[in-house]
Structures are given as structure tokens and as C-alpha cells.
Design a protein around this motif. Structure first.
Motif, PDB file in Angstrom:
ATOM      1  N   ILE A 163      -8.380  -9.429  -5.348  1.00 20.73           N
ATOM      2  CA  ILE A 163      -7.270  -8.434  -5.850  1.00 20.73           C
ATOM      3  C   ILE A 163      -7.324  -8.118  -7.299  1.00 20.73           C
ATOM      4  O   ILE A 163      -7.498  -7.170  -7.854  1.00 20.73           O
ATOM      5  N   LYS A 164      -7.681  -9.547  -8.081  1.00 21.07           N
ATOM      6  CA  LYS A 164      -7.878  -9.213  -9.495  1.00 21.07           C
ATOM      7  C   LYS A 164      -9.009  -8.283  -9.907  1.00 21.07           C
ATOM      8  O   LYS A 164      -8.962  -7.606 -10.865  1.00 21.07           O
ATOM      9  N   LYS A 165     -10.275  -8.599  -9.109  1.00 19.61           N
ATOM     10  CA  LYS A 165     -11.371  -7.769  -9.399  1.00 19.61           C
ATOM     11  C   LYS A 165     -11.042  -6.148  -9.035  1.00 19.61           C
ATOM     12  O   LYS A 165     -11.249  -5.428 -10.027  1.00 19.61           O
ATOM     13  N   TRP A 166     -10.393  -5.912  -7.983  1.00 20.36           N
ATOM     14  CA  TRP A 166      -9.965  -4.502  -7.747  1.00 20.36           C
ATOM     15  C   TRP A 166      -9.148  -3.969  -8.599  1.00 20.36           C
ATOM     16  O   TRP A 166      -9.346  -2.851  -9.140  1.00 20.36           O
ATOM     17  N   LYS A 167      -8.157  -4.802  -9.193  1.00 18.42           N
ATOM     18  CA  LYS A 167      -7.197  -4.294 -10.251  1.00 18.42           C
ATOM     19  C   LYS A 167      -7.891  -4.155 -11.517  1.00 18.42           C
ATOM     20  O   LYS A 167      -7.567  -2.995 -12.010  1.00 18.42           O
ATOM     21  N   ASN A 192      -9.470  -0.863 -11.401  1.00 16.37           N
ATOM     22  CA  ASN A 192      -8.550   0.060 -11.197  1.00 16.37           C
ATOM     23  C   ASN A 192      -9.001   0.674  -9.726  1.00 16.37           C
ATOM     24  O   ASN A 192      -9.189   1.982  -9.795  1.00 16.37           O
ATOM     25  N   LYS A 193      -9.282   0.126  -8.867  1.00 14.16           N
ATOM     26  CA  LYS A 193      -9.932   0.529  -7.450  1.00 14.16           C
ATOM     27  C   LYS A 193      -8.603   0.984  -6.755  1.00 14.16           C
ATOM     28  O   LYS A 193      -7.903   0.377  -6.525  1.00 14.16           O
ATOM     29  N   PHE A 194      -8.847   2.442  -6.268  1.00 11.92           N
ATOM     30  CA  PHE A 194      -7.831   3.147  -5.217  1.00 11.92           C
ATOM     31  C   PHE A 194      -6.353   2.728  -5.859  1.00 11.92           C
ATOM     32  O   PHE A 194      -5.629   2.516  -5.061  1.00 11.92           O
ATOM     33  N   PRO A 195      -6.197   3.219  -7.236  1.00 12.29           N
ATOM     34  CA  PRO A 195      -4.860   2.950  -7.616  1.00 12.29           C
ATOM     35  C   PRO A 195      -3.823   3.921  -6.941  1.00 12.29           C
ATOM     36  O   PRO A 195      -2.768   3.670  -6.857  1.00 12.29           O
ATOM     37  N   GLU A 196      -4.422   5.017  -6.183  1.00  5.56           N
ATOM     38  CA  GLU A 196      -3.404   5.981  -5.662  1.00  5.56           C
ATOM     39  C   GLU A 196      -2.885   5.100  -4.366  1.00  5.56           C
ATOM     40  O   GLU A 196      -2.007   5.741  -3.653  1.00  5.56           O
ATOM     41  N   TYR A 197      -3.475   4.372  -3.810  1.00  5.27           N
ATOM     42  CA  TYR A 197      -3.270   3.560  -2.607  1.00  5.27           C
ATOM     43  C   TYR A 197      -2.622   2.306  -2.664  1.00  5.27           C
ATOM     44  O   TYR A 197      -2.045   1.748  -1.830  1.00  5.27           O
ATOM     45  N   ILE A 198      -3.146   1.652  -3.760  1.00  8.91           N
ATOM     46  CA  ILE A 198      -2.677   0.122  -3.707  1.00  8.91           C
ATOM     47  C   ILE A 198      -1.492  -0.090  -5.016  1.00  8.91           C
ATOM     48  O   ILE A 198      -1.658   0.348  -6.135  1.00  8.91           O
ATOM     49  N   LEU A 220       0.684  -1.122  -0.040  1.00  9.93           N
ATOM     50  CA  LEU A 220       0.036  -0.027  -0.036  1.00  9.93           C
ATOM     51  C   LEU A 220       0.977   1.160   0.204  1.00  9.93           C
ATOM     52  O   LEU A 220       2.102   1.140   0.441  1.00  9.93           O
ATOM     53  N   LYS A 221       0.277   2.389  -0.495  1.00  9.14           N
ATOM     54  CA  LYS A 221       1.070   3.511  -0.343  1.00  9.14           C
ATOM     55  C   LYS A 221       0.125   4.741   0.014  1.00  9.14           C
ATOM     56  O   LYS A 221      -0.996   4.517   0.036  1.00  9.14           O
ATOM     57  N   GLY A 222       0.772   5.896   0.718  1.00 11.16           N
ATOM     58  CA  GLY A 222       0.124   6.818   1.212  1.00 11.16           C
ATOM     59  C   GLY A 222      -0.224   6.864   2.574  1.00 11.16           C
ATOM     60  O   GLY A 222       0.425   6.284   3.235  1.00 11.16           O
ATOM     61  N   ASN A 223      -1.282   7.759   2.978  1.00 10.03           N
ATOM     62  CA  ASN A 223      -1.543   8.384   4.303  1.00 10.03           C
ATOM     63  C   ASN A 223      -2.481   6.957   4.981  1.00 10.03           C
ATOM     64  O   ASN A 223      -3.596   6.705   4.706  1.00 10.03           O
ATOM     65  N   VAL A 224      -1.725   6.511   6.201  1.00  8.27           N
ATOM     66  CA  VAL A 224      -2.466   5.382   6.747  1.00  8.27           C
ATOM     67  C   VAL A 224      -3.917   5.697   7.162  1.00  8.27           C
ATOM     68  O   VAL A 224      -4.846   4.724   6.885  1.00  8.27           O
ATOM     69  N   ASP A 225      -4.118   6.866   7.726  1.00  3.12           N
ATOM     70  CA  ASP A 225      -5.592   7.333   8.130  1.00  3.12           C
ATOM     71  C   ASP A 225      -6.178   7.317   7.091  1.00  3.12           C
ATOM     72  O   ASP A 225      -7.513   6.927   6.989  1.00  3.12           O
ATOM     73  N   GLU A 226      -5.960   7.941   5.707  1.00  2.00           N
ATOM     74  CA  GLU A 226      -6.703   7.940   4.715  1.00  2.00           C
ATOM     75  C   GLU A 226      -7.157   6.491   4.342  1.00  2.00           C
ATOM     76  O   GLU A 226      -8.409   6.160   3.699  1.00  2.00           O
ATOM     77  N   ILE A 227      -6.070   5.753   4.045  1.00  2.00           N
ATOM     78  CA  ILE A 227      -6.332   4.185   3.742  1.00  2.00           C
ATOM     79  C   ILE A 227      -7.299   3.778   4.465  1.00  2.00           C
ATOM     80  O   ILE A 227      -8.545   2.913   3.910  1.00  2.00           O
ATOM     81  N   VAL A 228      -7.360   3.806   5.605  1.00  2.00           N
ATOM     82  CA  VAL A 228      -8.475   3.080   6.485  1.00  2.00           C
ATOM     83  C   VAL A 228      -9.853   3.652   6.367  1.00  2.00           C
ATOM     84  O   VAL A 228     -10.786   3.050   6.464  1.00  2.00           O
ATOM     85  N   GLU A 229      -9.775   5.193   6.205  1.00  2.00           N
ATOM     86  CA  GLU A 229     -10.856   5.758   6.055  1.00  2.00           C
ATOM     87  C   GLU A 229     -11.733   5.419   4.981  1.00  2.00           C
ATOM     88  O   GLU A 229     -12.921   5.113   4.922  1.00  2.00           O
ATOM     89  N   LYS A 230     -11.056   5.314   3.671  1.00  2.00           N
ATOM     90  CA  LYS A 230     -11.511   4.868   2.607  1.00  2.00           C
ATOM     91  C   LYS A 230     -11.872   3.423   2.431  1.00  2.00           C
ATOM     92  O   LYS A 230     -12.509   2.942   1.450  1.00  2.00           O
ATOM     93  N   GLY A 231     -11.449   2.336   3.472  1.00  4.44           N
ATOM     94  CA  GLY A 231     -11.654   1.300   3.502  1.00  4.44           C
ATOM     95  C   GLY A 231     -10.610   0.350   2.437  1.00  4.44           C
ATOM     96  O   GLY A 231     -11.249  -0.596   1.958  1.00  4.44           O
ATOM     97  N   VAL A 232      -9.544   0.998   2.122  1.00  6.40           N
ATOM     98  CA  VAL A 232      -8.747   0.271   1.148  1.00  6.40           C
ATOM     99  C   VAL A 232      -8.110  -1.097   1.706  1.00  6.40           C
ATOM    100  O   VAL A 232      -7.989  -2.059   1.100  1.00  6.40           O
ATOM    101  N   HIS A 233      -7.642  -0.813   3.045  1.00  2.28           N
ATOM    102  CA  HIS A 233      -7.219  -2.015   3.804  1.00  2.28           C
ATOM    103  C   HIS A 233      -7.937  -3.106   3.786  1.00  2.28           C
ATOM    104  O   HIS A 233      -7.497  -4.547   3.952  1.00  2.28           O
ATOM    105  N   ALA A 234      -9.420  -3.164   3.606  1.00  2.00           N
ATOM    106  CA  ALA A 234     -10.248  -4.070   3.605  1.00  2.00           C
ATOM    107  C   ALA A 234     -10.148  -5.090   2.466  1.00  2.00           C
ATOM    108  O   ALA A 234     -10.545  -6.418   2.800  1.00  2.00           O
TER     109      ALA A 234
END
Ligand code: GLY
Ligand code: MN
Length: 464
Positions: free
Chosen positions: A401-405, A408-414, A320-334
């Protein structure tokens, strides 16, 4: 079974929430597996067990608030019962053990409820899940089966949850017994699993521990080398060097209380360096939760703090890349932990889930619909005497992972390119059961292995 006084006190406390009407609590019946006389093992309804204590099929409990009377509707033993099932203490005497004086024939419930309904008195019951009970209630109350859950009493649902969410010392003792047997089940698996064995052989060995301690299972055992599949009940794979084996299994004591534990360990005996890195991250997630659990904090806050530990770990690994709080707020870590951190535990492994997740876990507040958070069963403010699980996980689910890829979900964080390396990593989870105390928490049960070193020490026994 607890002493009579326990059930009397519970019913009195419940009754005190109401001015009038009756409370109807249905026990469970045996469910045929493939024909009438070949049934699934009997599991009593937990609310019936909580208030009426009898672990026996075909019983209905009624608390009449107006008349201050309590009834059990059920049929006394017949000679046929004795011929086929042996002499037993009479149902009338069993009712006395739980402080209920009035035993009436099962068939009388229909007439009883007819009179209550037609005299305009309210009949309170909770959400029903067993087809038999749904059909019976429909018949008794002269409504359609698909309407039964439209008439659930919200007041009763909240009142039951308000009692069952707070575990008394005698309940905590029972949960500790269940957790200790659960712990032994996991240790047994760790001590015998070896490359070449089938998952079902390990599952059989650990389930046998529960059986040999006069326990049943809290839920269907998960014992899988594909831990990335969250509720994987397939047990047909062969364990191979390099695999991680994820076991999520628990014991239910004779009194009905549940343990729930997950462990993940290396089939080879030792974690690979990469597995160890992720396992250490997993344990730091678990430890973060146990640092935070105390009255006043919401479980949702704890869930989110644990997700931040995960996100930070994944940023450090360049996944992952970017700000941890933002990642969690947007649900990227899920993407890596699509489930919630835990759930209430008691007579049910997901305690009272039949009554309603929003009532039990959120005290009526709306639940998030965000992917990941939507699966968080417990979000409410924690209070002393709550008992629940903590079960962080880290998973690489190739299909997701393939589905999100592709989307192109959250390319700024993944960092999808880096993620390619982990497609075959699998998944891991670690779970323990906690009691909230006045100022903090206690992990229930005897000390359980947790660190990679402790796991490897126990695993070494499998190779001796
Ligand atoms: N232990 C299974 C679950 O929590 O869903
Ligand atoms: Mn669980």
C-alpha cells in the motif's frame, strides 16, 4: 494404488498420441536433507505415479511406442534392503501389480537410451525439476544439465495434461478422501486455538490430524496471524485477542491425491464487527465463484467476476472509488488480492505445475502480465471433470500500500487516506475444492463451515 487396469489404460491412452519414439518418465529419488542417509520425506513424481503407480524411489518408466513395450528400470531388492528395511514384495511383483512385465536393472537405462538416441528415435520427456533427474538425463542423453529442459517434448507435455486434467471417478473419490481429512485438520485448529497459544502449537495439532489418518501434507502448512503475507511459513507468533488466524493446509492421501483448504477465524472466538464485514465480503466472493463454475466458462472470467465483487465491496467501504468494471479492468483491486483465484488440484496441490502453467492452466494461450492476473494459475475454459481450488482473499499489505501510495498509483480509484485506517487489519482467505460437473459444480468433501456464524459456533468449542 489403483487396480492394474487403471495404469494399463492410462499408458495405452498416452501411447495412442504418438506414432513413434519412446516416452521417458522419471520417478523421484530420495533427496538428502543434510547428509546422504538423512533425507527429506520421499515424494514420488506425480506423472510417474499417474502412469506407473509405484510409490518407490529410483525407478524409471519407459513406454516404447515402436515396439509396443513398457519397461520399469529399477533395482530388485537386495539382502541389504531386507536387513535395513524389512522383507517387502519384490520389485518384479510390484511391477506386475501395475501391469508392467519388463523390469530391467536401473543401470541399463543408460545403454537403452544410448541405443534409442543413436538409432535416431525420438525420446519424449516432460520438464524436469529434480536435480538428480536433470543430471541423470544429461548423462544418458549426452547433453549438458542446463540443456535438459531445452529438449522437453511439447507433444508429451500436452498429452499428459490432456489426460491428468480430467479426473476419473476413482480419482475424485481419492481427492474427496484428501479433502475430508483436510477439513478435519481445519476443524481441529478451530476447536483448539486460543489467545496465548503459539502458531506452531496450532500447526502441530492440525498436522497431527493428517498423520493420524495416514496422510502426509499436500504442501507446507500456513498457520499465521499475518495472513496478509500470502505464503507465510513462520509459526513463531503468539495468538492474541483480536487477531485473525489464517490457516492454509491440506492432506495428501497414501495414493498421492491432495486436498487444499484455507480458513480464517478470529482468535477471540468472535469476529469484531469490522472483521465480520470483510469476512462476509470474502464469502460473497467465494459464493460468486461457486455460482459461476460450469463447463464453457473460463476460469479467468470467474476470477474477474470475483474481483468485481471485491471491488464493489471496497467501493462501498470508501476504500476504492469509481466504476467497478474499470477498477477490475485496470487491475486496481489487485492491491487487495494480488493472487489468482485458484489452481488445478490432483496428485499435486498445484496440479502439474512442473509441466508448465501455460499448458495446464491456459491450454497454451499467453497469460496476462498485469499485476494480479499474472499470478492466476488457471485461466482456461472449464470442462467437466476438472478439479480445482477457489480461494479468494482480502489483504491489507502495508508495504505494498505504501509503495503504491508513494508512486501515486491509481489516485482516481484509491482513497489512500481512508486506507490508512486498515494498515493493521491483516488478511483473510477462504478456500474450497471443486469438481466441474456436466451442468455446474460440486464442492468436494463433507460440508465445511463457511459463514461467520458457523465459524463462531465451532470456535466456541475452544473456550468450553
Ligand atoms: N494452498 C497453497 C497454495 O495454493 O498456493
Ligand atoms: Mn490453493
Amino acid at each position: 494404488m489403483f487396480a492394474r487396469r487403471t495404469y494399463e489404460k492410462r499408458r495405452l491412452a498416452l501411447r495412442n498420441n504418438f506414432e513413434d519414439g519412446i516416452i521417458l518418465i522419471c520417478g523421484n529419488s530420495l533427496s538428502p536433507a543434510n547428509y546422504r542417509d538423512n533425507t527429506f520425506p520421499f515424494v514420488q513424481d506425480s506423472t510417474f505415479l499417474y502412469y506407473f503407480g509405484l510409490n518407490k524411489e529410483n525407478l524409471i518408466g519407459v513406454i516404447d511406442i515402436d515396439k509396443e513395450q513398457e519397461y520399469i528400470f529399477g533395482n530388485e531388492l537386495t539382502m541389504d534392503d531386507i536387513i535395513w528395511s524389512g522383507p517387502q514384495i519384490s520389485l518384479g511383483d510390484q511391477c506386475k501389480l501395475v501391469g508392467v512385465e519388463n523390469l530391467l536393472p536401473y543401470e541399463d537405462i543408460k545403454r537403452f537410451l544410448y541405443e534409442v538416441k543413436h538409432s535416431g528415435r525420438k525420446i519424449h520427456y516432460i520438464n524436469q525439476y529434480l536435480p538428480n533427474n536433470i543430471i541423470n538425463i544429461a548423462d544418458w542423453l549426452e547433453i549438458k544439465p542446463n540443456e535438459v529442459n531445452d529438449y522437453v517434448s511439447e507433444k508429451l507435455s500436452y498429452a499428459v495434461v490432456e489426460q491428468r486434467n480430467y479426473k476419473t471417478p476413482e480419482e475424485v473419490q481419492e481427492i474427496i478422501k484428501a479433502v475430508n481429512v483436510t477439513r478435519e485438520m481445519h476443524l481441529k485448529a478451530m476447536k483448539i486455538a486460543k489467545p496465548g497459544m503459539k502458531e506452531y502449537e496450532v500447526a502441530a495439532a492440525l498436522e497431527n490430524v493428517a498423520k493420524s489418518k495416514n496422510c502426509t501434507l499436500s504442501f507446507l502448512t500456513i498457520c499465521t496471524v499475518n495472513g496478509q503475507t500470502l505464503h507465510n511459513h513462520y509459526h513463531g507468533n503468539t495468538l492474541k485477542e483480536g487477531d485473525l488466524l489464517l490457516i492454509d493446509a491440506g492432506a495428501k492421501t497414501e495414493s498421492g491425491y491432495c486436498g487444499d483448504m484455507t480458513t480464517t477465524f478470529p482468535v477471540s472466538g468472535k469476529f469484531t464487527p469490522l472483521q465480520k464485514e470483510f469476512y462476509n465480503l470474502l464469502i460473497s466472493m467465494f459464493d460468486k465463484a461457486s455460482e459461476l463454475i460450469r463447463p464453457g466458462i473460463t476460469y479467468k472470467e470467474i476470477h474477474l467476476e470475483v474481483c468485481k465483487v471485491l471491488a464493489k465491496g471496497l467501493v462501498e467501504k470508501n476504500i476504492l472509488k469509481g466504476n467497478v468494471d474499470e477498477i477490475v479492468e485496470k487491475g486496481v483491486h489487485a492491491l487487495f488480492m494480488p493472487h489468482g483465484l485458484g489452481h488445478m488440484l490432483g496428485l499435486d496441490v498445484h496440479d502439474m505445475e512442473n509441466i508448465g502453467e501455460v499448458i495446464v492452466g491456459y491450454n497454451g494461450e499467453a497469460k496476462s502480465t498485469q499485476f494480479g492476473l499474472a499470478s492466476l494459475r488457471l485461466g482456461r475454459e472449464l470442462e467437466e471433470d476438472f478439479v480445482f481450488t477457489v480461494e479468494p482473499g482480502i489483504y491489507f499489505i502495508p508495504e505494498l500500500i505504501k509503495k503504491w501510495k508513494n508512486e501515486n498509483k491509481f489516485p482516481e480509484y484509491i482513497n489512500y487516506e481512508e486506507l490508512e485506517k486498515y494498515m493493521n487489519f491483516g488478511g483473510m482467505r477462504y478456500e474450497g475444492d471443486f469438481l466441474v460437473t456436466k451442468t455446474g459444480n460440486i464442492r468436494l468433501g463433507e460440508t465445511m463451515v463457511k459463514s461467520p456464524e458457523e465459524v463462531e459456533e465451532v470456535r466456541a468449542k475452544a473456550f468450553k
